[in-house]
Enzyme design. Structure first.
Site, PDB file in Angstrom:
ATOM      1  N   GLY A  62      -5.850  -6.195  -5.430  1.00 11.01           N
ATOM      2  CA  GLY A  62      -4.575  -5.571  -5.063  1.00 11.01           C
ATOM      3  C   GLY A  62      -3.848  -6.400  -4.024  1.00 11.01           C
ATOM      4  O   GLY A  62      -3.195  -5.868  -3.131  1.00 11.01           O
ATOM      5  N   VAL A 111      -8.536  -4.230 -12.393  1.00 14.97           N
ATOM      6  CA  VAL A 111      -9.886  -4.118 -11.808  1.00 14.97           C
ATOM      7  C   VAL A 111     -10.767  -3.102 -12.528  1.00 14.97           C
ATOM      8  O   VAL A 111     -11.994  -3.162 -12.422  1.00 14.97           O
ATOM      9  CB  VAL A 111      -9.862  -3.752 -10.300  1.00 14.97           C
ATOM     10  CG1 VAL A 111      -9.336  -4.899  -9.453  1.00 14.97           C
ATOM     11  CG2 VAL A 111      -9.117  -2.461 -10.031  1.00 14.97           C
ATOM     12  N   TYR A 119      -6.673  11.457  -5.932  1.00 19.02           N
ATOM     13  CA  TYR A 119      -6.765  10.365  -4.942  1.00 19.02           C
ATOM     14  C   TYR A 119      -7.769  10.716  -3.838  1.00 19.02           C
ATOM     15  O   TYR A 119      -8.581   9.879  -3.432  1.00 19.02           O
ATOM     16  CB  TYR A 119      -5.372  10.151  -4.357  1.00 19.02           C
ATOM     17  CG  TYR A 119      -5.198   8.996  -3.412  1.00 19.02           C
ATOM     18  CD1 TYR A 119      -5.078   7.688  -3.881  1.00 19.02           C
ATOM     19  CD2 TYR A 119      -5.100   9.218  -2.041  1.00 19.02           C
ATOM     20  CE1 TYR A 119      -4.878   6.635  -2.996  1.00 19.02           C
ATOM     21  CE2 TYR A 119      -4.898   8.164  -1.156  1.00 19.02           C
ATOM     22  CZ  TYR A 119      -4.789   6.875  -1.641  1.00 19.02           C
ATOM     23  OH  TYR A 119      -4.586   5.823  -0.770  1.00 19.02           O
ATOM     24  N   LYS A 131     -11.073   8.615  -2.968  1.00 18.46           N
ATOM     25  CA  LYS A 131     -11.262   8.005  -1.650  1.00 18.46           C
ATOM     26  C   LYS A 131     -12.504   8.555  -0.940  1.00 18.46           C
ATOM     27  O   LYS A 131     -13.153   7.830  -0.162  1.00 18.46           O
ATOM     28  CB  LYS A 131     -10.011   8.190  -0.793  1.00 18.46           C
ATOM     29  CG  LYS A 131      -8.801   7.406  -1.303  1.00 18.46           C
ATOM     30  CD  LYS A 131      -9.100   5.937  -1.502  1.00 18.46           C
ATOM     31  CE  LYS A 131      -7.872   5.054  -1.538  1.00 18.46           C
ATOM     32  NZ  LYS A 131      -8.206   3.649  -1.852  1.00 18.46           N
TER      33      LYS A 131
HETATM   34  P1  NAP Z   1       0.484  -0.898  -2.850  1.00 15.95           P
HETATM   35  O1  NAP Z   1       1.589  -1.449  -1.997  1.00 15.95           O
HETATM   36  O2  NAP Z   1       0.845   0.053  -3.929  1.00 15.95           O
HETATM   37  O3  NAP Z   1      -0.333  -2.137  -3.450  1.00 15.95           O
HETATM   38  C1  NAP Z   1      -1.420  -1.914  -4.290  1.00 15.95           C
HETATM   39  C2  NAP Z   1      -1.637  -3.146  -5.137  1.00 15.95           C
HETATM   40  O4  NAP Z   1      -2.754  -2.870  -6.007  1.00 15.95           O
HETATM   41  C3  NAP Z   1      -0.433  -3.466  -6.023  1.00 15.95           C
HETATM   42  O5  NAP Z   1      -0.119  -4.829  -5.951  1.00 15.95           O
HETATM   43  C4  NAP Z   1      -0.927  -3.064  -7.394  1.00 15.95           C
HETATM   44  O6  NAP Z   1      -0.412  -3.837  -8.449  1.00 15.95           O
HETATM   45  C5  NAP Z   1      -2.407  -3.312  -7.297  1.00 15.95           C
HETATM   46  N1  NAP Z   1      -3.133  -2.596  -8.331  1.00 15.95           N
HETATM   47  C6  NAP Z   1      -2.973  -1.328  -8.732  1.00 15.95           C
HETATM   48  N2  NAP Z   1      -3.787  -1.036  -9.750  1.00 15.95           N
HETATM   49  C7  NAP Z   1      -4.490  -2.163 -10.017  1.00 15.95           C
HETATM   50  C8  NAP Z   1      -5.481  -2.491 -10.971  1.00 15.95           C
HETATM   51  N3  NAP Z   1      -5.917  -1.608 -11.881  1.00 15.95           N
HETATM   52  N4  NAP Z   1      -5.980  -3.746 -10.977  1.00 15.95           N
HETATM   53  C9  NAP Z   1      -5.526  -4.659 -10.096  1.00 15.95           C
HETATM   54  N5  NAP Z   1      -4.590  -4.406  -9.175  1.00 15.95           N
HETATM   55  C10 NAP Z   1      -4.073  -3.164  -9.121  1.00 15.95           C
HETATM   56  O7  NAP Z   1      -0.614  -0.138  -1.971  1.00 15.95           O
HETATM   57  P2  NAP Z   1      -1.042  -0.283  -0.420  1.00 15.95           P
HETATM   58  O8  NAP Z   1      -0.294   0.747   0.327  1.00 15.95           O
HETATM   59  O9  NAP Z   1      -1.004  -1.702  -0.009  1.00 15.95           O
HETATM   60  O10 NAP Z   1      -2.550   0.226  -0.514  1.00 15.95           O
HETATM   61  C11 NAP Z   1      -3.676  -0.651  -0.607  1.00 15.95           C
HETATM   62  C12 NAP Z   1      -4.951   0.183  -0.569  1.00 15.95           C
HETATM   63  O11 NAP Z   1      -4.983   0.941   0.639  1.00 15.95           O
HETATM   64  C13 NAP Z   1      -5.065   1.190  -1.702  1.00 15.95           C
HETATM   65  O12 NAP Z   1      -6.408   1.322  -2.090  1.00 15.95           O
HETATM   66  C14 NAP Z   1      -4.585   2.462  -1.065  1.00 15.95           C
HETATM   67  O13 NAP Z   1      -5.085   3.597  -1.733  1.00 15.95           O
HETATM   68  C15 NAP Z   1      -5.147   2.309   0.335  1.00 15.95           C
HETATM   69  N6  NAP Z   1      -4.462   3.121   1.339  1.00 15.95           N
HETATM   70  C16 NAP Z   1      -3.128   2.967   1.591  1.00 15.95           C
HETATM   71  C17 NAP Z   1      -2.515   3.759   2.552  1.00 15.95           C
HETATM   72  C18 NAP Z   1      -1.059   3.638   2.889  1.00 15.95           C
HETATM   73  O14 NAP Z   1      -0.584   4.440   3.722  1.00 15.95           O
HETATM   74  N7  NAP Z   1      -0.314   2.705   2.343  1.00 15.95           N
HETATM   75  C19 NAP Z   1      -3.272   4.713   3.261  1.00 15.95           C
HETATM   76  C20 NAP Z   1      -4.625   4.843   2.967  1.00 15.95           C
HETATM   77  C21 NAP Z   1      -5.210   4.035   2.011  1.00 15.95           C
HETATM   78  P3  NAP Z   1       0.934  -3.428  -9.225  1.00 15.95           P
HETATM   79  O15 NAP Z   1       2.024  -3.566  -8.247  1.00 15.95           O
HETATM   80  O16 NAP Z   1       1.057  -4.401 -10.333  1.00 15.95           O
HETATM   81  O17 NAP Z   1       0.734  -2.019  -9.666  1.00 15.95           O
END
Ligand code: NAP
Length: 253
Positions: free
Chosen positions: A13, A64, A154, A158
Site C-alpha cells: 500500500g 495483496v 474494518y 483490524k
Molecule cells: P490510503 O491512503 O487509502 O492508501 C492505501 C493504499 O493501499 C492505496 O494506495 C491502495 O491502493 C492500497 N491498496 C488497497 N488495497 C490494496 C490491495 N488489495 N493490494 C495492494 N494495495 C492495496 O490509506 P492510508 O490512510 O494511508 O492507510 C494505510 C493503512 O493504515 C491502512 O491499513 C489503514 O487501514 C491504516 N489506518 C489508517 C488510518 C487513517 O486515519 N488514515 C487510521 C488507522 C489505520 P489503491 O489506491 O490503488 O486502492
C-alpha cells in the site's frame, strides 16, 4: 544494525498516504525498499523518487490478497534488491456501512485485503527472515479495532490483525523475527478524506472537529506512523515483540 543480514524492506500500500511515508522513511534509514500497491504507476513513481534521491527501490503492482501475486512480488523484491527482512503490511481499504446494510461483498473485500493480504504476504516473506535469523514485521491495525460505528468489517479486520501479530511474535521469535502492530488514530490521508466526503463534511472542517477531541489537539500525519515503524524495524527494537502501539495523539481512540 549488523552486516549479517540484508537490509531490504517491503511496504504494501505504498503508493500514497501512510505507506508512501513509511517507504520514504525506511529508504532514509538506509533500507532498499520494495514498494507494493494495486496502483503500479504510483509505486513506480515513489520508487523513482527514492532512487533519484540516492536510495534503492523498486515499485511492484499487485493485489495483496491474491496469493500468486503476493508470492511473485516477494520473489521479485528478493531477486532485484535482496532477501526482504522487513515487511510492513500497510495496504488497506474501507467499505463502511452499518451492519444491517453491509453487503457480503463489502465484508469480504475488507477482510480479504487486511487479513488475507497480511497473511499471504507474511507467509511469502517469512522464509527470507527465518533464513537470515533476523526479521521485522509491522502490521497496520487501527484504533477502530476497539470498535467503531459503521465499520463492522474494518474493526473486525483490524482487531484480527492484533491476534495475527501476537501469534507471529510467538511463532517467529526463535528465528530472530519480531512482529508488532501499530494502531493509528486519525491520520490525514485519502482514506480519511474519503470518510469526510461520504459524511458530506468538508475535509478541513472534519479534521478540525476531530482534532478538538485529540489530547495533542491535532490530527495525525503519515510521518507520525512512519517514525514508529522506523523504530520497530530497528536493531534496537529487538526485544519489543507482539505489541500493539497506539499512535493516536492520546491514550484513547
Ligand atoms: P490510503 O491512503 O487509502 O492508501 C492505501 C493504499 O493501499 C492505496 O494506495 C491502495 O491502493 C492500497 N491498496 C488497497 N488495497 C490494496 C490491495 N488489495 N493490494 C495492494 N494495495 C492495496 O490509506 P492510508 O490512510 O494511508 O492507510 C494505510 C493503512 O493504515 C491502512 O491499513 C489503514 O487501514 C491504516 N489506518 C489508517 C488510518 C487513517 O486515519 N488514515 C487510521 C488507522 C489505520 P489503491 O489506491 O490503488 O486502492
Amino acid at each position: 544494525m549488523t552486516d549479517s543480514h540484508s537490509r531490504v524492506a517491503i511496504v504494501t500500500g505504498a503508493a500514497r498516504g501512510i505507506g508512501a511515508a513509511i517507504a520514504r522513511k525506511l529508504a532514509d534509514d538506509g533500507f532498499a525498499v520494495g514498494l507494493l500497491d494495486l496502483d503500479e504507476a504510483g509505486v513506480k513513481q515513489g520508487a523513482e523518487a527514492i532512487v533519484s534521491g540516492g536510495g534503492k527501490a523498486i515499485g511492484v503492482g499487485l493485489d495483496v490478497s491474491n496469493t500468486e501475486q503476493a508470492e511473485a512480488a516477494v520473489t521479485r523484491v528478493a531477486e532485484e534488491l535482496g532477501a526482504p527482512t522487513v515487511l510492513v503490511n500497510n495496504a488497506g481499504i474501507t467499505r463502511d456501512n452499518l451492519l444491517f446494510k453491509m453487503s457480503d461483498q463489502d465484508w469480504d473485500a475488507v477482510i480479504g485485503v487486511h487479513l488475507r493480504g497480511s497473511f499471504v504476504m507474511t507467509r511469502a516473506a517469512q522464509k527470507h527472515m527465518t533464513g537470515q535469523k533476523w526479521g521485522r514485521i509491522v502490521n497496520l491495525s487501527s484504533t477502530s479495532a476497539l470498535g467503531n460505528r459503521g465499520q463492522i468489517n474494518y474493526s473486525a479486520a483490524k482487531a484480527g490483525l492484533q491476534g495475527f501479530t501476537k501469534t507471529l511474535a510467538i511463532e517467529l521469535g526463535k528465528f530472530g523475527v519480531t512482529a508488532n502492530a501499530i494502531a493509528p488514530g486519525f491520520i490525514e490521508t485519502e482514506m480519511t478524506a474519503a470518510t469526510a466526503e461520504r459524511l458530506g463534511v468538508p475535509f478541513e472542517d472534519f479534521k478540525a472537529a476531530v482534532a478538538r477531541e485529540i489530547p495533542v489537539q491535532r490530527v495525525g500525519r503519515p510521518e507520525d506512523i512512519a517514525n514508529v515503524v522506523s523504530f520497530l524495524v530497528s536493531e534496537g527494537a529487538g526485544f519489543v515483540s507482539g505489541q500493539v502501539v497506539y499512535v493516536a495523539g492520546g491514550p484513547k481512540a
